[in-house]
Design a protein around this motif. Structure first.
Motif, PDB file in Angstrom:
ATOM      1  N   SER A   1       0.864  -1.182   0.000  1.00 22.68           N
ATOM      2  CA  SER A   1       0.000   0.000   0.000  1.00 22.68           C
ATOM      3  C   SER A   1       0.894   1.222   0.000  1.00 22.68           C
ATOM      4  O   SER A   1       0.659   2.207  -0.694  1.00 22.68           O
ATOM      5  CB  SER A   1      -0.892   0.060   1.245  1.00 22.68           C
ATOM      6  OG  SER A   1      -1.377  -1.210   1.594  1.00 22.68           O
TER       7      SER A   1
ATOM      8  N   VAL B   1      -8.394   6.755  -2.876  1.00 21.98           N
ATOM      9  CA  VAL B   1      -8.093   5.617  -2.019  1.00 21.98           C
ATOM     10  C   VAL B   1      -9.412   4.946  -1.638  1.00 21.98           C
ATOM     11  O   VAL B   1     -10.309   5.593  -1.099  1.00 21.98           O
ATOM     12  CB  VAL B   1      -7.343   6.058  -0.741  1.00 21.98           C
ATOM     13  CG1 VAL B   1      -6.981   4.840   0.110  1.00 21.98           C
ATOM     14  CG2 VAL B   1      -6.092   6.850  -1.096  1.00 21.98           C
ATOM     15  N   CYS B   2      -9.541   3.647  -1.967  1.00 25.88           N
ATOM     16  CA  CYS B   2     -10.744   2.904  -1.593  1.00 25.88           C
ATOM     17  C   CYS B   2     -10.393   1.934  -0.463  1.00 25.88           C
ATOM     18  O   CYS B   2      -9.475   1.123  -0.599  1.00 25.88           O
ATOM     19  CB  CYS B   2     -11.289   2.110  -2.777  1.00 25.88           C
ATOM     20  SG  CYS B   2     -12.068   3.155  -3.993  1.00 25.88           S
ATOM     21  N   ILE B   3     -11.102   2.048   0.631  1.00 30.24           N
ATOM     22  CA  ILE B   3     -10.897   1.103   1.725  1.00 30.24           C
ATOM     23  C   ILE B   3     -11.908  -0.018   1.513  1.00 30.24           C
ATOM     24  O   ILE B   3     -13.116   0.176   1.667  1.00 30.24           O
ATOM     25  CB  ILE B   3     -11.044   1.825   3.080  1.00 30.24           C
ATOM     26  CG1 ILE B   3     -10.105   3.045   3.014  1.00 30.24           C
ATOM     27  CG2 ILE B   3     -10.767   0.857   4.230  1.00 30.24           C
ATOM     28  CD1 ILE B   3      -9.388   3.465   4.195  1.00 30.24           C
TER      29      ILE B   3
ATOM     30  N   TYR C   1     -12.867   2.204   9.446  1.00 31.66           N
ATOM     31  CA  TYR C   1     -12.606   3.001   8.235  1.00 31.66           C
ATOM     32  C   TYR C   1     -11.762   4.230   8.578  1.00 31.66           C
ATOM     33  O   TYR C   1     -10.757   4.519   7.920  1.00 31.66           O
ATOM     34  CB  TYR C   1     -13.942   3.413   7.607  1.00 31.66           C
ATOM     35  CG  TYR C   1     -13.837   4.464   6.529  1.00 31.66           C
ATOM     36  CD1 TYR C   1     -13.268   4.163   5.289  1.00 31.66           C
ATOM     37  CD2 TYR C   1     -14.313   5.763   6.735  1.00 31.66           C
ATOM     38  CE1 TYR C   1     -13.169   5.126   4.295  1.00 31.66           C
ATOM     39  CE2 TYR C   1     -14.217   6.727   5.748  1.00 31.66           C
ATOM     40  CZ  TYR C   1     -13.645   6.411   4.532  1.00 31.66           C
ATOM     41  OH  TYR C   1     -13.547   7.361   3.546  1.00 31.66           O
TER      42      TYR C   1
ATOM     43  N   LYS D   1      -7.989   5.101   7.306  1.00 33.48           N
ATOM     44  CA  LYS D   1      -7.878   6.357   6.558  1.00 33.48           C
ATOM     45  C   LYS D   1      -6.814   7.265   7.183  1.00 33.48           C
ATOM     46  O   LYS D   1      -5.980   7.839   6.496  1.00 33.48           O
ATOM     47  CB  LYS D   1      -9.241   7.049   6.540  1.00 33.48           C
ATOM     48  CG  LYS D   1      -9.266   8.358   5.784  1.00 33.48           C
ATOM     49  CD  LYS D   1     -10.651   8.983   5.807  1.00 33.48           C
ATOM     50  CE  LYS D   1     -10.594  10.419   5.309  1.00 33.48           C
ATOM     51  NZ  LYS D   1     -11.885  11.086   5.407  1.00 33.48           N
TER      52      LYS D   1
ATOM     53  N   TYR E   1      -3.177   5.909   6.719  1.00 36.78           N
ATOM     54  CA  TYR E   1      -2.659   6.054   5.356  1.00 36.78           C
ATOM     55  C   TYR E   1      -2.468   7.523   4.976  1.00 36.78           C
ATOM     56  O   TYR E   1      -1.510   7.880   4.301  1.00 36.78           O
ATOM     57  CB  TYR E   1      -3.569   5.340   4.353  1.00 36.78           C
ATOM     58  CG  TYR E   1      -2.860   5.071   3.053  1.00 36.78           C
ATOM     59  CD1 TYR E   1      -1.711   4.285   3.025  1.00 36.78           C
ATOM     60  CD2 TYR E   1      -3.307   5.614   1.852  1.00 36.78           C
ATOM     61  CE1 TYR E   1      -1.032   4.052   1.851  1.00 36.78           C
ATOM     62  CE2 TYR E   1      -2.638   5.393   0.672  1.00 36.78           C
ATOM     63  CZ  TYR E   1      -1.497   4.606   0.671  1.00 36.78           C
ATOM     64  OH  TYR E   1      -0.816   4.377  -0.508  1.00 36.78           O
ATOM     65  N   SER E   2      -3.376   8.373   5.437  1.00 33.56           N
ATOM     66  CA  SER E   2      -3.234   9.813   5.171  1.00 33.56           C
ATOM     67  C   SER E   2      -1.924  10.331   5.729  1.00 33.56           C
ATOM     68  O   SER E   2      -1.228  11.117   5.086  1.00 33.56           O
ATOM     69  CB  SER E   2      -4.365  10.610   5.822  1.00 33.56           C
ATOM     70  OG  SER E   2      -5.587  10.238   5.288  1.00 33.56           O
TER      71      SER E   2
ATOM     72  N   PRO F   1      -4.309  12.755  -1.555  1.00 38.61           N
ATOM     73  CA  PRO F   1      -5.246  12.046  -2.420  1.00 38.61           C
ATOM     74  C   PRO F   1      -6.505  12.880  -2.635  1.00 38.61           C
ATOM     75  O   PRO F   1      -6.809  13.762  -1.832  1.00 38.61           O
ATOM     76  CB  PRO F   1      -5.564  10.776  -1.638  1.00 38.61           C
ATOM     77  CG  PRO F   1      -5.296  11.114  -0.224  1.00 38.61           C
ATOM     78  CD  PRO F   1      -4.208  12.146  -0.217  1.00 38.61           C
TER      79      PRO F   1
ATOM     80  N   PHE G   1     -11.221   9.538  -0.135  1.00 37.96           N
ATOM     81  CA  PHE G   1     -11.280   8.178   0.407  1.00 37.96           C
ATOM     82  C   PHE G   1     -12.728   7.695   0.300  1.00 37.96           C
ATOM     83  O   PHE G   1     -13.657   8.458   0.560  1.00 37.96           O
ATOM     84  CB  PHE G   1     -10.883   8.168   1.891  1.00 37.96           C
ATOM     85  CG  PHE G   1      -9.408   8.280   2.139  1.00 37.96           C
ATOM     86  CD1 PHE G   1      -8.650   7.146   2.390  1.00 37.96           C
ATOM     87  CD2 PHE G   1      -8.772   9.520   2.129  1.00 37.96           C
ATOM     88  CE1 PHE G   1      -7.276   7.248   2.633  1.00 37.96           C
ATOM     89  CE2 PHE G   1      -7.403   9.630   2.364  1.00 37.96           C
ATOM     90  CZ  PHE G   1      -6.656   8.487   2.621  1.00 37.96           C
TER      91      PHE G   1
ATOM     92  N   TYR H   1     -21.566   7.019   5.810  1.00 40.44           N
ATOM     93  CA  TYR H   1     -20.721   7.577   4.757  1.00 40.44           C
ATOM     94  C   TYR H   1     -21.552   8.503   3.872  1.00 40.44           C
ATOM     95  O   TYR H   1     -22.551   8.083   3.284  1.00 40.44           O
ATOM     96  CB  TYR H   1     -20.088   6.456   3.927  1.00 40.44           C
ATOM     97  CG  TYR H   1     -19.368   6.960   2.696  1.00 40.44           C
ATOM     98  CD1 TYR H   1     -18.156   7.638   2.797  1.00 40.44           C
ATOM     99  CD2 TYR H   1     -19.910   6.773   1.427  1.00 40.44           C
ATOM    100  CE1 TYR H   1     -17.506   8.120   1.678  1.00 40.44           C
ATOM    101  CE2 TYR H   1     -19.264   7.246   0.289  1.00 40.44           C
ATOM    102  CZ  TYR H   1     -18.067   7.918   0.432  1.00 40.44           C
ATOM    103  OH  TYR H   1     -17.429   8.388  -0.688  1.00 40.44           O
TER     104      TYR H   1
END
Lengths: 590, 293
Positions: free
Chosen positions: A124, A141-143, A156, A160, A163-164, A174, A177, A198
């Motif tokens: 990743s 970015v897709c979780i 989630y 997120k 990774y951010s 990005p 997400f 979401y």
């Protein structure tokens, strides 16, 4: 099909984080599958006692189905209401990193998948890093696999956040997400009812919000020369300079400069087949043109416009490299570096640092190994025209060829030869003001059956090169050539009486003297000890890389056109040099 | 630039890279729409000339009109036209129509083997003599080190994994699991002795792109692609014993484009009329690994 709007998209991520499943889902949900495809894959799964997965739709190849991993970057077309997509499914397994890079290097945008349950993994991070190096700016970015974590908002947000933070460290922001389940189709084409926390859009809507890469015709003009065509045998007398415009635009009548040779001319016509007459051309077009004034240039040079910022030329560069070959990048080997349409011999001078793409730590190594990302200094055998990747990425990226295959790639981050840019400015002026002779180079060449150039004999001080230079001069003269031997002392105490002993200006003036003599049709034999790599590169810029042959007398190996051993006697070395000159067609039969 | 402009510019770039890097270069011309578009792109790349040898593998089961069309264009456009064939298999009747082998073996004999040996120069090549309009045995037996092929990634699964420049080893094998990387517009143009490189300039084109380009450029095509009043046309051309037409009333290029855009065929694979694909498990993979195009 909406012709004007089509986007190249790459899907990357760690192995088994669900790339092929997402793609299978995208194809199926946008109705882009051929009839019978879904059924045949289902039938295959049934006959092999495997549960059906969307991923199998893409795995058209038998060995892939056997291994359960995507081997190569497959190309797939699908369309949304807004536009067409050419999608590249890149493998996540580290073994296939070069395939991922191949796919990603052609994309304008990327989806990076992370498994919600497994979280941020090695690839990743590595893929995130490589996307930025490849120049991709639009990243979603897709979780994924939210169904495996009970569609938990908390999980989630955790992934997120982690990774951010990583992306921030490497300077990537990005575009967004999205929590998804590719397996169940959540938030792909339809908003998921299981994740009402979401509030954002679906993957398809998000993709449609990506923009086509910005037009590159607003940048300065760059066209790497691909070839020069003259199909005289087919009754066509045009001399066409062909290439693809990387950036900028060009009009008939524009004054242009070829780099690194600094030759100048003017566009006479823009040539094409089966189109109306063109008087201008833009970036992205494969074109050809004829020139007002005939000049000698060769494939690999970069054409710039005189009125715009031009590219640099140098033979010492700093670069970020990623290495993909099993055999490491080492200092004792010669490689080829390819930028635009140019291809030059290259050696690794030093490794500044090796970056661990996953931890961002630096570590010290003597060689660049497979899957390493490294900051290096590279020395080239001849001057190269390029831009820094941050200015014009099209002319700032390169590949490295080891033996027969592309083994590494990278971007140029700095020109390490500070003298080179100053020399280049001087040379541009020289070429512009040069009074061209009424006698052509070819006429002079034919008269003496030689290609006028500088034969530079250099190497260790201990070996006295002067008698060798004079013996070569004598042999050539006796065979009717127009030849002259120049020793450094001929210049130092005359023309150069005004400059300090160790100044590089001595070498520059030797170059300018040689240039005049070459233009006069003379073959020059010069000897000089202790020339640095930079000195030789400066001479190449001043007289032109094709007009100089470097003969090195040394017990060590090193960059040169011909390497001779100090323990050979003078007669043997003379014969070797003459043979070389014949092979290179510097001297030929009248 | 629209999509066709972009595809065209990229294909021309690749053709010129091929021409600049390979001394012994051949372009395969199957007479079908894709390789004919490729031929046209070469005329674009080289300003009306085709400085590359065109090679055709004659299975002797091609629909006769195709051969006539080939020779007409070769004369008209002054092409360096060469063909090769598997003379032994044809003489020994080792073909599917003769009933002695299955479809896959027939493709292997008449196409794969003929191609391999024509490219390597091991078998006879026949070159068009533009003075007589006939074919003479070609004296040039040099192997072709660069082979330009008009295959498209969207035709079927294995083709979607191709590179623009794809190195093949001595046995013509395609080492799919370990292809070298190809970045941006930098290709693998170096090759070890005895190996060759396949070059795919129209890899990113779709069937619809091909027809739109044929329309835009007014490229001549074989009439077999159009309905002659019987409500049928060929969508993909091959040997007649193994190729079936589709039901269609499209009588010209514009009608084919309209038909494709209508979505009539969007769920039917383009090569569905090609029987060997089905016999090879739907993937053509066995044949392609062995060197089939």
């Amino acid at each position: 099909m909406k012709n004007e709007d089509f986007l190249r998209l790459v899907v990357v991520g760690h192995v088994d984080h669900g790339k092929s499943t997402l793609l299978g889902r995208l194809l199926s949900d946008t109705g882009s599958l051929p009839d019978g495809k879904l059924e045949s894959v289902k039938a295959y799964c049934k006959s092999n006692s495997r549960p059906f997965e969307y991923a199998f739709l893409l795995d058209a190849l038998k060995n892939e189905q056997a291994q359960g991993i995507t081997i190569d970057a497959a190309r797939i077309h699908f369309q949304t209401k807004k536009r067409d997509y050419l999608i590249i499914d890149a493998p996540g397994h580290i073994e296939f990193l070069k395939n991922m890079i191949t796919g990603a290097s052609r994309a304008e945008s990327a989806i990076l998948l992370i498994d919600a349950k497994e979280g941020v993994m090695e690839n990743s991070k590595r893929h995130g890093y490589l996307l930025s190096m490849l120049g991709i700016k639009q990243i979603l970015v897709c979780i994924n696999k939210m169904d495996l974590v009970d569609h938990s908002e908390k999980r989630y947000e955790e992934v997120k956040q982690e990774y951010s933070n990583f992306l921030k460290e490497i300077g990537i922001k990005p575009k967004g997400f999205i929590p998804i389940s590719a397996f169940e189709g959540d938030n792909i084409a339809e908003k998921s009812k299981k994740m009402d926390w979401y509030k954002g859009t679906t993957v398809l809507d998000f993709l449609d919000s990506f923009e086509k890469s910005k037009a590159s015709f607003e940048k300065p003009f760059r066209m790497p020369l691909q070839d020069i065509y003259k199909f005289t045998d087919k009754g066509d007398d045009r001399r066409v300079f062909a290439g693809k415009i990387e950036t900028g635009k060009i009009n008939v009548g524009d004054e242009i400069v070829f780099l690194p040779s600094n030759k100048t001319s003017k566009i006479k016509t823009i040539e094409s087949f089966n189109t109306p007459v063109m008087d201008s051309a833009l970036s992205g077009e494969s074109i050809g043109f004829t020139l007002e004034e005939q000049i000698y240039v060769k494939r690999g040079e970069v054409i710039c416009k005189k009125t715009e910022k031009m590219c640099q030329s140098s033979s010492l560069i700093k670069a970020n490299i990623f290495w993909m070959s099993h055999s490491p990048l080492t200092k004792d080997k010669t490689y080829y570096l390819k930028v635009g349409t140019d291809k030059v011999k290259m050696r690794l001078r030093s490794i500044e640092r090796i970056i661990d793409a996953t931890s961002l730590d630096s570590n010290n190594k003597e060689q660049v190994e497979r899957h390493d990302v490294a900051e290096c200094i590279l020395e080239l055998n001849d001057p190269l025209a390029f831009d820094l990747a941050k200015d014009i990425e099209e002319l700032g990226r390169f590949v490295i060829v080891d033996e027969y295959l592309i083994s590494g790639g990278g971007i140029i981050t700095a020109n390490m030869d500070k003298r080179a840019s100053k020399i280049q400015k001087q040379l541009l002026l020289r070429e512009e003001k040069w009074e061209k002779s009424s006698v052509t180079f070819e006429e002079r060449s034919v008269r003496f059956a030689q290609k006028p150039c500088m034969v530079l004999i250099t190497g260790e001080k201990e070996y006295d090169k002067k008698p060798l230079g004079k013996m070569v001069e004598r042999e050539l003269f006796d065979h009717g050539r127009n030849v002259y031997y120049v020793g450094m002392s001929n210049i130092v105490s005359g023309l150069n009486i005004d400059i300090k002993k160790n100044s590089s200006e001595h070498v520059r003036r030797l170059g300018e003297i040689a240039n005049l003599m070459i233009k006069s049709g003379t073959l020059i034999i010069a000897t000089a000890s202790d020339l640095t790599y930079e000195d030789i590169q400066m001479l190449k810029m001043i007289v032109g890389e094709d007009e100089i042959k470097v003969i090195k007398i040394s017990s060590e190996n090193g960059a040169s056109d011909l390497l001779l051993k100090p323990d050979m006697d003078m007669k043997e070395n003379t014969i070797a040099i003459l043979e070389y000159l014949r092979d290179e067609r510097i001297i030929f039969l009248p | 630039m629209d999509r066709l402009d972009q595809l065209e510019a990229q294909a021309i770039y690749i053709l010129r890279e091929a021409y600049a890097n390979f001394d012994n270069l051949a372009m395969l011309w199957s007479i079908g729409k894709d390789s004919t578009v490729l031929l046209w792109l070469a005329r674009k790349a080289f300003f009306g000339h085709v400085p590359i040898t065109l090679a055709h593998i004659d299975t002797h089961y091609k629909i006769p009109e195709m051969i006539e069309y080939r020779d007409n264009l070769a004369r008209k456009w002054n092409l360096n036209m060469v063909y090769g064939e598997n003379t032994d298999a044809l003489n020994d009747k080792q073909t599917f129509p003769d009933g002695n082998v299955d479809r896959i073996q027939c493709c292997r004999n008449l196409k794969t083997e003929a191609l391999k040996n024509t490219l390597s120069g091991a078998w006879k090549r026949y070159r068009m003599n533009h003075e007589t309009g006939k074919y003479d045995v070609d004296n040039n037996k040099e192997p072709y080190t660069g082979v330009i092929v008009g295959l498209r990634a969207d035709e079927e699964g294995s083709r979607s994994k191709e590179r623009y420049f794809s190195p093949r080893n001595k046995e013509n094998d395609w080492n799919l699991d370990d292809q070298p990387p190809e970045l941006w517009n930098q290709f693998n143009t170096d090759f070890a002795p005895g190996t060759h490189i396949r070059i795919h300039p129209i890899l990113d084109w779709t069937e619809l792109d091909i027809w739109k380009y044929i329309e835009r450029e007014n490229i001549p095509t074989v009439s077999l692609y159009y309905d002659q009043g019987e409500g049928r046309r060929y969508r993909s051309l091959g040997c007649y014993p193994c190729t079936t037409p589709v039901e269609s009333t499209a009588k010209n290029v514009a009608e084919i484009i309209a038909e494709l855009e209508s979505g009539k065929f969007s769920k039917i694979a383009e090569r569905s009329g090609r029987a060997q694909d089905k016999d090879d498990g739907g993937g053509l993979e066995t044949l392609r690994r062995e060197g089939y195009m």
